[in-house]
Design an enzyme around this catalytic site. Structure first.
Site, PDB file in Angstrom:
ATOM      1  N   ASP A  48      72.115  18.066  44.716  1.00 34.77           N
ATOM      2  CA  ASP A  48      73.187  18.843  45.482  1.00 34.77           C
ATOM      3  C   ASP A  48      73.751  17.881  46.829  1.00 34.77           C
ATOM      4  OD1 ASP A  48      73.863  21.342  46.994  1.00 34.77           O
ATOM      5  OD2 ASP A  48      72.479  20.583  48.212  1.00 34.77           O
ATOM      6  N   GLU A 120      73.808  20.524  39.284  1.00 30.74           N
ATOM      7  CA  GLU A 120      73.231  19.639  40.211  1.00 30.74           C
ATOM      8  C   GLU A 120      72.124  18.603  39.562  1.00 30.74           C
ATOM      9  OE1 GLU A 120      74.060  22.403  44.167  1.00 30.74           O
ATOM     10  OE2 GLU A 120      71.977  22.481  43.173  1.00 30.74           O
TER      11      GLU A 120
END
Length: 228
Positions: A48, A120
């Site tokens: 992320d 992610e």
């Protein structure tokens, strides 16, 4: 099997264990505890942060005249659950994720939250395996067309970013999201969040993920404030 995924990413892992880790959903690890596998949540956390940095740089380069507020909305549209889900579908990521039987039977391979988290996690795995430049190359490959497409869209409906801009302008503060309740079985949870501005609860939102619930709460608050 994973060779075709590597082809789609444009990256060959030196440490295949990282790739497998990125593909292991918590439901699979829980059901197969005897294998001692780690789920992909830590890689998701890392990915992320790496993704936001690389996408931010891509946007700075692509939209040199855009102000900070617009760049923030563009970035949010690319890296929110909807944007990541789209990328996951393009590389058919759902085919490769390891899921528990319950999650599998409930359509987990198609769930936006699971697919978005796996994107992610993959980026986090690439970063650990090959470093920042390797991660940047993969992100550019996966997201370039989406970055270009943003310039042709008239409106970016990311209400969290819109609300943050509005509250900063009016009150010199930012919204505060708090998880207040969750219910349902592990494979089909519903989350409810409250949204506070200057300590006062102004809206609530529910969704299949915390991100979705926050987005819905932000939409209610933003539209209400604009009317006011």
């Amino acid at each position: 099997m994973v060779e075709s995924l590597c082809d789609r990413l444009g990256y060959e892992f030196r440490n295949r264990a990282l790739l497998l880790n990125a593909l292991c959903h918590a439901s699979f690890c829980n059901e197969q505890a005897r294998l001692g596998l780690n789920n992909n949540e830590r890689l998701e956390f890392l990915g992320d942060a790496v993704l936001e940095l690389i996408v931010s740089h891509m946007l700075m380069e692509s939209y040199k005249e855009a102000e900070e507020g617009m760049l923030s909305r563009y970035r949010a549209a690319l890296v929110d659950e909807t944007g990541l889900h789209q990328v996951a579908k393009e590389i058919e990521l759902g085919e490769y994720i390891f899921l528990g039987k319950g999650e599998e039977s409930s359509g987990g391979r198609e769930k936006p939250s699971i697919l978005a988290d796996a994107v992610e996690a993959l980026i986090g795995a690439v970063y650990l395996d090959g470093g920042f430049e390797a991660a940047r190359t993969v992100v550019v490959k996966l997201f370039s067309s989406h970055v270009e497409e943003l310039g042709r869209k008239e409106v970016i409906h990311d209400f969290k970013s819109l609300l943050q801009e509005l509250t900063q302008q009016r009150y010199k503060t930012v919204p505060d999201y708090r998880l207040v309740e969750e219910w349902g079985p592990p494979h089909d949870k519903v989350f409810r969040v409250s949204l506070r501005i200057r300590g006062e609860v102004v809206s609530h939102g529910e969704g299949k993920s915390k991100k979705e619930a926050e987005q819905k709460a932000a939409e209610v608050a933003y539209l209400s404030m604009r009317k006011g």
